[in-house]
Write an enzyme that holds these catalytic residues in place. Structure first.
Site, PDB file in Angstrom:
ATOM      1  N   CYS A 285       0.783  -1.232   0.000  1.00  0.00           N
ATOM      2  CA  CYS A 285       0.000   0.000   0.000  1.00  0.00           C
ATOM      3  C   CYS A 285       0.823   1.294   0.000  1.00  0.00           C
ATOM      4  CB  CYS A 285      -1.011  -0.003   1.155  1.00  0.00           C
ATOM      5  SG  CYS A 285      -0.433  -0.691   2.698  1.00  0.00           S
ATOM      6  N   ARG A 314       7.083 -11.280   5.129  1.00  0.00           N
ATOM      7  CA  ARG A 314       6.684 -11.096   6.525  1.00  0.00           C
ATOM      8  C   ARG A 314       7.306 -12.194   7.378  1.00  0.00           C
ATOM      9  NH1 ARG A 314       0.197  -9.845   5.547  1.00  0.00           N
ATOM     10  NH2 ARG A 314       0.528  -8.191   4.004  1.00  0.00           N
ATOM     11  N   GLN A 332       0.702 -11.255  -3.084  1.00  0.00           N
ATOM     12  CA  GLN A 332      -0.681 -10.877  -2.811  1.00  0.00           C
ATOM     13  C   GLN A 332      -1.370 -10.421  -4.087  1.00  0.00           C
ATOM     14  OE1 GLN A 332      -0.548  -7.832   0.248  1.00  0.00           O
ATOM     15  NE2 GLN A 332      -1.909  -9.034   1.508  1.00  0.00           N
ATOM     16  N   ASP A 334      -3.198  -7.979  -4.647  1.00  0.00           N
ATOM     17  CA  ASP A 334      -3.498  -6.772  -3.882  1.00  0.00           C
ATOM     18  C   ASP A 334      -4.133  -5.717  -4.786  1.00  0.00           C
ATOM     19  OD1 ASP A 334      -3.539  -5.315  -1.596  1.00  0.00           O
ATOM     20  OD2 ASP A 334      -1.384  -4.972  -1.478  1.00  0.00           O
ATOM     21  N   HIS A 336      -5.786  -1.412  -4.454  1.00  0.00           N
ATOM     22  CA  HIS A 336      -6.222  -0.268  -3.656  1.00  0.00           C
ATOM     23  C   HIS A 336      -7.129   0.593  -4.519  1.00  0.00           C
ATOM     24  CE1 HIS A 336      -2.553  -1.619  -1.596  1.00  0.00           C
ATOM     25  NE2 HIS A 336      -3.271  -1.335  -0.522  1.00  0.00           N
ATOM     26  N   LYS A 416     -14.127  -3.622   7.894  1.00  0.00           N
ATOM     27  CA  LYS A 416     -13.786  -4.496   6.775  1.00  0.00           C
ATOM     28  C   LYS A 416     -14.821  -5.604   6.608  1.00  0.00           C
ATOM     29  CE  LYS A 416     -10.858  -7.573   9.570  1.00  0.00           C
ATOM     30  NZ  LYS A 416      -9.598  -8.341   9.614  1.00  0.00           N
ATOM     31  N   HIS A 462      -8.375  -1.066   0.900  1.00  0.00           N
ATOM     32  CA  HIS A 462      -7.483  -2.193   0.615  1.00  0.00           C
ATOM     33  C   HIS A 462      -8.359  -3.368   0.187  1.00  0.00           C
ATOM     34  CE1 HIS A 462      -4.051  -0.403   2.913  1.00  0.00           C
ATOM     35  NE2 HIS A 462      -5.035   0.115   3.622  1.00  0.00           N
TER      36      HIS A 462
END
Length: 615
Positions: A285, A314, A332, A334, A336, A416, A462
């Site tokens: 992000c 991670r 990911q 991912d 946004h 979320k 996200h």
């Protein structure tokens, strides 16, 4: 959760908790000097942690189980008593784990002990416990429980504390339920993605190069490429743009984002570059935000939907690493979304709809939503939280999804939606997440120019639909048991000549099909024909193309779909008995008549185009 796993009534949980205490009694009888710690009921069973004077192994479980059955059939009452803190300390003076639990209890809290007494009223075992328990041991069916395995467990989950031995067991109301559960576990083992990953040559891990890092083999890479190509195409069609961002960033970036403050334990140590600290990214992000801030933004530019297959890193403790499901480096899917407040509701609805579409393409139709609300510690104005929460709720209800409210379960930066999908075994997996973020737009001073000329904060969402690709593939492998639909199968077809004389024709078939982007190879080894058939069936290839004299003369292939069994086949080939379904109705329904190479190519292309889940 499977049907058998879902049988978790209060009665069953009470049976399991009581079985844990009976196990503790059996262990302390068989292994004098053993210190019991804690023993709760858990989903599908129970466990108890012990500090043994000498190590035990799985071979000891049968002895413990037999002692438990003697206790159950001999008959013992479970008797609850309440005692003072001083009495509890005195009673458990020789049990350090129990004393620590007592010391941690709040002042004035009721302290209860469950005693197990035989028919003569003699005390056999006592444990510090809130309960509840069965009234009598014979309420546990001695033929409906089983000890499963042992494992290590740190006391209180703290790796700086003592390592204890945890014994796991399962208990059910009836032997029938136990049998069904054990059959379920056998199927879970058969579908284990780690075993199938090796068997189908999809991926590997290598301790010598670092735990929790995945190596994709050619077969796994083919599958992954098919999924990624589909993912990109669908994102472009849904109005997203694709980004690529670096793997590292200066530590200052992670200070601004707040990750070094609240996520540092999961981040890797900095590396020095030009006398500055750089850190492997745990998230994508902040990089997407930098692209947003690379130029001024107007309300006319919004919404911006930016997606990335971004690899992040991670730190996970070695004890929790698990194949593809828990790793240290993963990609990911991912995205946004940056939008105005007025666009917020529509964007959430679109993101949820998009997610459901993707999951159904992969054959997951049982999906449940969890709506997570504001936690005690959070950022952002209450009115923005309420507006965001309401847009999430409306999106769920518009889709007619079953959902639960997870009170206080939101991230500190926004509410979320989490989606859980059920696989072919009925197990739930949390995958999709759609999260508001009121934190980073403030931290990075993100703005857009509104229609009134004023600078305002955009809403930031996200959104990860499949989650991490590694975890997604772990779930996908187990869902299909390695028998993948044609469109994502690493090998869509294999050409098997009935004899070496037809190898050249097999090569020609494979070359022509590869020219049509079909994932195919010829099987040209020196093994006997039936051995090749069996080997290819083990690889769960959707189509076996058998070629012999007739096929070579006519430019055709004999097609054997996965699971169609023996019989039929190419000219000159006695292929019966090669395995599969034989002459069953299901097998007959799968049989496909001989085709030209062109016809077979068109047939597979249609399966791929429609993303059919069958073959």
């Amino acid at each position: 959760m499977s049907d058998i796993q879902s049988k978790n009534s209060d009665k069953l949980q009470t049976i399991r908790h009581s079985a844990a205490h009976i196990m503790a009694e059996a262990v302390t009888r068989l292994f004098p000097g053993t210190q019991p710690a804690i023993g709760p009921a858990i989903e599908s069973g129970f466990y108890y942690d012990f500090l043994f004077q000498k190590p035990i192994t799985n071979d000891d479980l049968q002895t413990i189980e037999a002692e438990m059955k003697r206790i159950i059939t001999g008959g013992e009452d479970f008797v609850r008593i309440e005692i003072s803190r001083e009495e509890a300390k005195a009673r458990f003076a020789s049990e350090p784990f129990k004393r620590e639990i007592i010391d941690a209890l709040a002042s004035g809290e009721t302290i209860s002990v469950y005693e197990q007494r035989d028919a003569e009223g003699k005390l056999r075992f006592a444990d510090l416990c809130r309960g509840p328990h069965v009234a009598h041991s014979r309420q546990i069916n001695p033929a409906a429980f089983k000890l499963m395995n042992i494992a290590g467990a740190y006391w209180r989950g703290d790796e700086t504390r003592q390592m204890l031995t945890r014994i796991y067991g399962t208990a059910w109301e009836s032997p029938k339920d136990l049998k069904a559960y054990l059959a379920f576990l056998e199927e879970v083992e058969r579908r284990d993605h780690r075993r199938l990953g090796k068997e189908l040559d999809l991926f590997s891990t290598h301790e010598e190069a670092g735990a929790g890092l995945i190596y994709w083999h050619p077969n796994g890479a083919r599958m992954r490429s098919a999924v990624e190509d589909f993912w990109r195409r669908e994102h472009y069609r849904s109005g997203y743009e694709i980004l690529y961002t670096p793997h590292i960033g200066r530590s200052q970036l992670w200070e601004t984002s707040g990750h070094l403050g609240f996520y540092k334990a999961n981040m890797y140590s900095p590396m020095q570059i030009d006398n500055q600290d750089y850190i492997l990214k745990p998230m994508n992000c902040p990089f997407h935000i930098l692209i947003y801030k690379s130029q001024g933004r107007s309300y006319r530019d919004l919404p911006l939907r930016w997606a990335e297959l971004g690899t992040v890193y991670r730190y996970e403790r070695s004890g929790v690493l698990h194949g593809l499901l828990r790793v240290r480096g993963f990609t990911q899917d991912d995205a946004h979304i940056f939008c105005t407040p007025e666009q917020m509701e529509g964007e959430i609805a679109e993101a949820l709809s998009f997610s459901l579409k993707l999951w159904k393409v992969f054959g997951f139709n049982e999906i449940k939503a969890y709506l997570a609300t504001r936690p005690a510690e959070s950022v952002g104005e209450p009115e923005r939280w309420e507006a965001a929460l309401e847009s999430l709720r409306k999106a769920i209800e518009r889709q007619g999804l079953p959902y639960e409210t997870d009170e206080g379960g939101g991230a500190f930066y926004g509410p979320k939606i989490d989606l859980k999908v059920k696989d072919a075994l009925g197990r739930e997996w949390q995958m999709t997440t759609i999260q508001f973020d009121f934190n980073e737009p403030e931290r990075f001073d993100m703005t857009f120019t509104d229609s009134d000329g004023q600078h305002k904060r955009p809403y930031m969402v996200h959104r990860a639909l499949l989650g991490s690709l590694e975890r997604f593939f772990g779930v996908l492998i187990e869902h299909f048991g390695g028998a993948f639909p044609v469109w994502i199968a690493p090998e869509q077809a294999v050409v098997i000549p009935v004899a070496e004389a037809f190898n050249d024709y097999a090569r020609r078939v494979a070359d022509e099909l590869r020219g049509r982007d079909i994932r195919v190879s010829p099987e040209l080894g020196s093994e006997r024909f039936n051995a090749k058939i069996r080997a290819c069936q083990t690889r769960r290839i959707p189509y076996l193309l058998i070629v012999g004299e007739k096929e070579a003369a006519e430019g055709t292939v004999s097609v054997r779909p996965r699971g169609s069994g023996g019989g039929g086949g190419a000219s000159g080939a006695g292929v019966g008995g090669a395995g599969g379904a034989g002459g069953s109705p299901a097998a007959e329904a799968k049989r496909i008549p001989p085709m030209s190479i062109e016809e077979f190519a068109c047939y597979v292309e249609e399966k791929v185009r429609s993303r059919a889940l069958d073959i």
